[in-house]
Design an enzyme around this catalytic site. Structure first.
Site, PDB file in Angstrom:
ATOM      1  N   HIS A 147       0.831  -1.210   0.000  1.00  0.00           N
ATOM      2  CA  HIS A 147       0.000   0.000   0.000  1.00  0.00           C
ATOM      3  C   HIS A 147       0.867   1.263   0.000  1.00  0.00           C
ATOM      4  O   HIS A 147       0.630   2.193  -0.786  1.00  0.00           O
ATOM      5  CB  HIS A 147      -0.936   0.006   1.209  1.00  0.00           C
ATOM      6  CG  HIS A 147      -1.668   1.298   1.359  1.00  0.00           C
ATOM      7  ND1 HIS A 147      -2.736   1.644   0.561  1.00  0.00           N
ATOM      8  CD2 HIS A 147      -1.451   2.361   2.177  1.00  0.00           C
ATOM      9  CE1 HIS A 147      -3.144   2.862   0.889  1.00  0.00           C
ATOM     10  NE2 HIS A 147      -2.392   3.320   1.860  1.00  0.00           N
ATOM     11  N   HIS A 152       1.008   4.874  -2.772  1.00  0.00           N
ATOM     12  CA  HIS A 152       1.332   6.290  -2.532  1.00  0.00           C
ATOM     13  C   HIS A 152       2.518   6.833  -3.329  1.00  0.00           C
ATOM     14  O   HIS A 152       2.530   8.021  -3.668  1.00  0.00           O
ATOM     15  CB  HIS A 152       1.596   6.531  -1.040  1.00  0.00           C
ATOM     16  CG  HIS A 152       0.342   6.536  -0.213  1.00  0.00           C
ATOM     17  ND1 HIS A 152      -0.569   7.577  -0.248  1.00  0.00           N
ATOM     18  CD2 HIS A 152      -0.164   5.629   0.665  1.00  0.00           C
ATOM     19  CE1 HIS A 152      -1.573   7.306   0.573  1.00  0.00           C
ATOM     20  NE2 HIS A 152      -1.357   6.135   1.132  1.00  0.00           N
ATOM     21  N   GLU A 193      -6.811   8.809  -0.671  1.00  0.00           N
ATOM     22  CA  GLU A 193      -6.846   7.348  -0.484  1.00  0.00           C
ATOM     23  C   GLU A 193      -7.871   6.690  -1.415  1.00  0.00           C
ATOM     24  O   GLU A 193      -7.629   5.603  -1.924  1.00  0.00           O
ATOM     25  CB  GLU A 193      -7.175   6.976   0.973  1.00  0.00           C
ATOM     26  CG  GLU A 193      -6.101   7.339   1.992  1.00  0.00           C
ATOM     27  CD  GLU A 193      -4.849   6.456   1.925  1.00  0.00           C
ATOM     28  OE1 GLU A 193      -4.792   5.519   1.117  1.00  0.00           O
ATOM     29  OE2 GLU A 193      -3.914   6.749   2.698  1.00  0.00           O
ATOM     30  N   SER A 212      -3.838   0.350  -4.706  1.00  0.00           N
ATOM     31  CA  SER A 212      -3.044  -0.741  -4.133  1.00  0.00           C
ATOM     32  C   SER A 212      -3.918  -1.926  -3.755  1.00  0.00           C
ATOM     33  O   SER A 212      -3.439  -2.884  -3.179  1.00  0.00           O
ATOM     34  CB  SER A 212      -2.299  -0.245  -2.891  1.00  0.00           C
ATOM     35  OG  SER A 212      -3.212   0.195  -1.902  1.00  0.00           O
TER      36      SER A 212
HETATM   37 FE   FE2 Z   1      -2.505   5.256   2.650  1.00  0.00          FE
END
Ligand code: FE2
Length: 271
Positions: A147, A152, A193, A212
């Protein structure tokens, strides 16, 4: 009965796997031994952890081709991820530092959203280093190294998103009332997110949580309610991090998303 450094819920896929629990604790201890300002510690990943990385990247590739927004696809090659090897946080951190001034700092486990956001002001991104449990490679109930890196890093390599991340930190540091802090946390969640944008008539994912997650990326179009982007509404919408997201917000474009966020956050940051 046991004294683990890292607590897992009973329904966590690794809850009944003693070797996994020991591994999680060892990686958490590495993070706890980290000193601020030093590069993140090296984790000697195990062959089975590299396999999980490979499997997840392979599963995500067609979904990224279909659903990832333009900036993600442009950022991806800059990171030089290898399909067979989990990159060290320190390598990706050094690359991001050159591109946008962002660096990763390790954390042992979950921290408060406020603590996470405050550190963004100095372009520090707090990140975990452990790998999800191999029995459920396409799903993780908590943010793991996949993730943090796959989700990111591509946006942190883009100066525009790096700036917005830093502004979330500056705004968090500047505001004092809890209600506004909650608005910031919710907006980070629904934009960075789980944000979506329109691109050439299609809906694309911007958010790291979506990009992700094999599960979320494969289902959101059919199963989530997609609402038009509206900052005031987003800031008032609660979320549940333990479930697939029932409601998502779609901005007219990445530029529109970045523009709205920047304007709002600059206003908060300057008091
Ligand atoms: Fe995150």
């Amino acid at each position: 009965m046991d004294a683990h450094l890292i607590q897992l819920d009973q329904d966590h896929p690794g809850f009944r796997d003693p070797a996994y629990r020991v591994r999680r604790d060892a990686i958490a201890r590495l993070a706890l031994s980290h000193r601020a300002g030093e590069p993140p510690p090296q984790v000697a990943y195990l062959p089975e952890e590299h396999q999980v990385w490979s499997g997840v990247l392979e599963a995500l590739a067609p979904l990224h081709a279909r659903y990832a927004c333009r900036s993600f696809l442009e950022g991806w090659p800059k990171l030089q991820f290898e399909p067979a090897r989990i990159p060290q946080l320190s390598e990706v951190s050094a690359r991001l530092k050159q591109l946008t001034g962002f660096s990763y700092e390790p954390v042992a486990g979950l921290m408060s959203p406020r603590e996470f956001m405050e550190r963004l002001a100095a372009r520090t991104f707090l990140a975990t280093q452990y790998m999800r449990h191999p029995s459920a490679p396409l799903y993780t109930p908590e943010p793991d190294v996949i993730h943090e890196l796959v989700g990111h890093a591509p946006s942190l390599s883009d100066p525009r998103y790096a700036r917005v991340n830093a502004l979330f930190g500056e705004a968090t540091a500047a505001v004092t009332d809890d209600a506004t802090i909650q608005e910031l946390i919710r907006t980070y969640w629904f934009c960075l997110e789980f944000g979506l944008v329109r691109e050439g008539g299609e809906v694309k994912a911007v958010g790291a949580g979506l990009l992700s997650s094999f599960g979320e990326l494969g289902r959101f179009e059919r199963e989530s309610t997609l609402l038009p982007f509206e900052l005031q509404r987003i800031a008032q919408t609660p979320f549940d991090p333990t479930q697939y997201q029932a409601t998502l917000f779609v901005a007219p474009s990445e530029e529109a998303l970045l523009g709205s966020l920047t304007g709002w956050l600059e206003g908060l940051a300057s008091g």
